[in-house]
Design a protein around this motif. Structure first.
Motif, PDB file in Angstrom:
ATOM      1  N   VAL A 119      -9.478  -0.817   1.241  1.00 23.12           N
ATOM      2  CA  VAL A 119      -9.605  -0.622  -0.216  1.00 23.12           C
ATOM      3  C   VAL A 119      -8.556   0.359  -0.720  1.00 23.12           C
ATOM      4  O   VAL A 119      -7.960   0.147  -1.786  1.00 23.12           O
ATOM      5  CB  VAL A 119     -11.034  -0.150  -0.561  1.00 23.12           C
ATOM      6  N   LEU A 120      -8.302   1.419   0.046  1.00 23.53           N
ATOM      7  CA  LEU A 120      -7.302   2.404  -0.368  1.00 23.53           C
ATOM      8  C   LEU A 120      -5.919   1.767  -0.488  1.00 23.53           C
ATOM      9  O   LEU A 120      -5.215   1.984  -1.474  1.00 23.53           O
ATOM     10  CB  LEU A 120      -7.278   3.566   0.627  1.00 23.53           C
ATOM     11  N   SER A 121      -5.551   0.961   0.496  1.00 19.53           N
ATOM     12  CA  SER A 121      -4.226   0.326   0.433  1.00 19.53           C
ATOM     13  C   SER A 121      -4.143  -0.678  -0.711  1.00 19.53           C
ATOM     14  O   SER A 121      -3.134  -0.724  -1.428  1.00 19.53           O
ATOM     15  CB  SER A 121      -3.877  -0.320   1.763  1.00 19.53           C
ATOM     16  N   ILE A 122      -5.188  -1.457  -0.923  1.00 13.78           N
ATOM     17  CA  ILE A 122      -5.173  -2.434  -2.025  1.00 13.78           C
ATOM     18  C   ILE A 122      -5.097  -1.736  -3.374  1.00 13.78           C
ATOM     19  O   ILE A 122      -4.333  -2.148  -4.256  1.00 13.78           O
ATOM     20  CB  ILE A 122      -6.407  -3.355  -1.932  1.00 13.78           C
ATOM     21  N   MET A 123      -5.873  -0.673  -3.548  1.00 13.40           N
ATOM     22  CA  MET A 123      -5.870   0.033  -4.830  1.00 13.40           C
ATOM     23  C   MET A 123      -4.531   0.733  -5.087  1.00 13.40           C
ATOM     24  O   MET A 123      -4.037   0.731  -6.220  1.00 13.40           O
ATOM     25  CB  MET A 123      -7.016   1.054  -4.892  1.00 13.40           C
ATOM     26  N   LEU A 124      -3.949   1.325  -4.056  1.00 15.83           N
ATOM     27  CA  LEU A 124      -2.650   1.976  -4.238  1.00 15.83           C
ATOM     28  C   LEU A 124      -1.573   0.948  -4.598  1.00 15.83           C
ATOM     29  O   LEU A 124      -0.758   1.190  -5.494  1.00 15.83           O
ATOM     30  CB  LEU A 124      -2.253   2.743  -2.974  1.00 15.83           C
ATOM     31  N   ILE A 125      -1.574  -0.188  -3.928  1.00 10.65           N
ATOM     32  CA  ILE A 125      -0.581  -1.219  -4.223  1.00 10.65           C
ATOM     33  C   ILE A 125      -0.794  -1.789  -5.620  1.00 10.65           C
ATOM     34  O   ILE A 125       0.166  -1.994  -6.375  1.00 10.65           O
ATOM     35  CB  ILE A 125      -0.607  -2.316  -3.143  1.00 10.65           C
ATOM     36  N   ALA A 126      -2.056  -2.027  -6.004  1.00  8.23           N
ATOM     37  CA  ALA A 126      -2.339  -2.574  -7.345  1.00  8.23           C
ATOM     38  C   ALA A 126      -1.914  -1.592  -8.436  1.00  8.23           C
ATOM     39  O   ALA A 126      -1.290  -1.987  -9.431  1.00  8.23           O
ATOM     40  CB  ALA A 126      -3.826  -2.905  -7.466  1.00  8.23           C
ATOM     41  N   ASN A 127      -2.237  -0.311  -8.261  1.00 15.02           N
ATOM     42  CA  ASN A 127      -1.833   0.688  -9.261  1.00 15.02           C
ATOM     43  C   ASN A 127      -0.316   0.847  -9.306  1.00 15.02           C
ATOM     44  O   ASN A 127       0.261   1.054 -10.377  1.00 15.02           O
ATOM     45  CB  ASN A 127      -2.495   2.030  -8.978  1.00 15.02           C
ATOM     46  N   ALA A 128       0.324   0.751  -8.151  1.00 17.72           N
ATOM     47  CA  ALA A 128       1.784   0.853  -8.110  1.00 17.72           C
ATOM     48  C   ALA A 128       2.426  -0.304  -8.860  1.00 17.72           C
ATOM     49  O   ALA A 128       3.353  -0.104  -9.656  1.00 17.72           O
ATOM     50  CB  ALA A 128       2.264   0.879  -6.665  1.00 17.72           C
ATOM     51  N   LEU A 129       1.931  -1.506  -8.628  1.00 19.26           N
ATOM     52  CA  LEU A 129       2.488  -2.666  -9.333  1.00 19.26           C
ATOM     53  C   LEU A 129       2.237  -2.576 -10.835  1.00 19.26           C
ATOM     54  O   LEU A 129       3.085  -2.988 -11.636  1.00 19.26           O
ATOM     55  CB  LEU A 129       1.916  -3.959  -8.752  1.00 19.26           C
ATOM     56  N   LYS A 130       1.092  -2.016 -11.213  1.00 25.62           N
ATOM     57  CA  LYS A 130       0.802  -1.830 -12.638  1.00 25.62           C
ATOM     58  C   LYS A 130       1.784  -0.839 -13.266  1.00 25.62           C
ATOM     59  O   LYS A 130       2.334  -1.074 -14.340  1.00 25.62           O
ATOM     60  CB  LYS A 130      -0.635  -1.347 -12.815  1.00 25.62           C
TER      61      LYS A 130
END
Length: 177
Positions: free
Chosen positions: A37-48
């Motif tokens: 979850v941490l990796s998915i959330m960091l990647i999603a926020n980064a792409l945003k």
């Protein structure tokens, strides 16, 4: 803040609390789920952040900071995904680093907001101090996987409550006459 954003913040906070309770109830899968979850959330926020920079942020004051934040979050998210199969001590050190870094950023942002006499610096300061405290607790209990689960879940619950609290807080409206 619009009504839709307030509703999304409250729902996100409730989901985060439910997720934390689920991790406390099933500790055998907790560390794997936390890293995922941490990796998915960091990647999603980064792409945003990066997407916003290229759509509007490059024309804004401080837009470059948004791009840099997005690139750093993307690197951290990809790194979190890559350490999925390494020994648990490295994952705990990574969680320690993430919480300490997020806490330092929140504290510095709160000090800056206080210097500018903004009204909402106290919540950001409290969140930053809690993140730093979670990082310190990760360091103290570095050998106990179960305690790390509890520490992470408590930080998740505190963040969720902070989101819910900020959704109900009044926001200042600036009007130009």
């Amino acid at each position: 803040m619009t009504l839709t954003k307030r509703i999304v913040k409250v729902i996100t906070g409730i989901v985060m609390i439910a997720f934390a309770i689920l991790l406390i109830l099933y500790p055998e899968i907790a560390l794997d789920v936390i890293i995922g979850v941490l990796s998915i959330m960091l990647i999603a926020n980064a792409l945003k952040c990066i997407g916003f920079y290229f759509s509007m942020g490059r024309h804004m004051v401080g837009g470059m900071r948004l791009l840099i934040r997005g690139v750093i979050m993307l690197d951290l998210g990809l790194f979190a995904y890559s350490i999925y199969d390494v020994p648990r001590i490295y994952i705990v050190l990574y969680l320690l680093f993430i919480h300490a870094f997020a806490g330092a950023v929140d504290v510095l942002g709160a000090l800056d907001a206080k210097k500018l006499e903004a009204g909402s610096w106290q919540l950001k300061m409290a969140t930053g101090m809690i993140n730093i405290l979670i990082g310190i607790l990760c360091l103290v209990f570095i050998r106990s996987e179960r305690m790390i689960d509890y520490i992470y879940c408590s930080g998740l619950i505190i963040t969720a409550l902070s989101n819910i609290f900020s959704a109900f807080r009044r926001t200042a409206v600036v009007s130009v006459s």
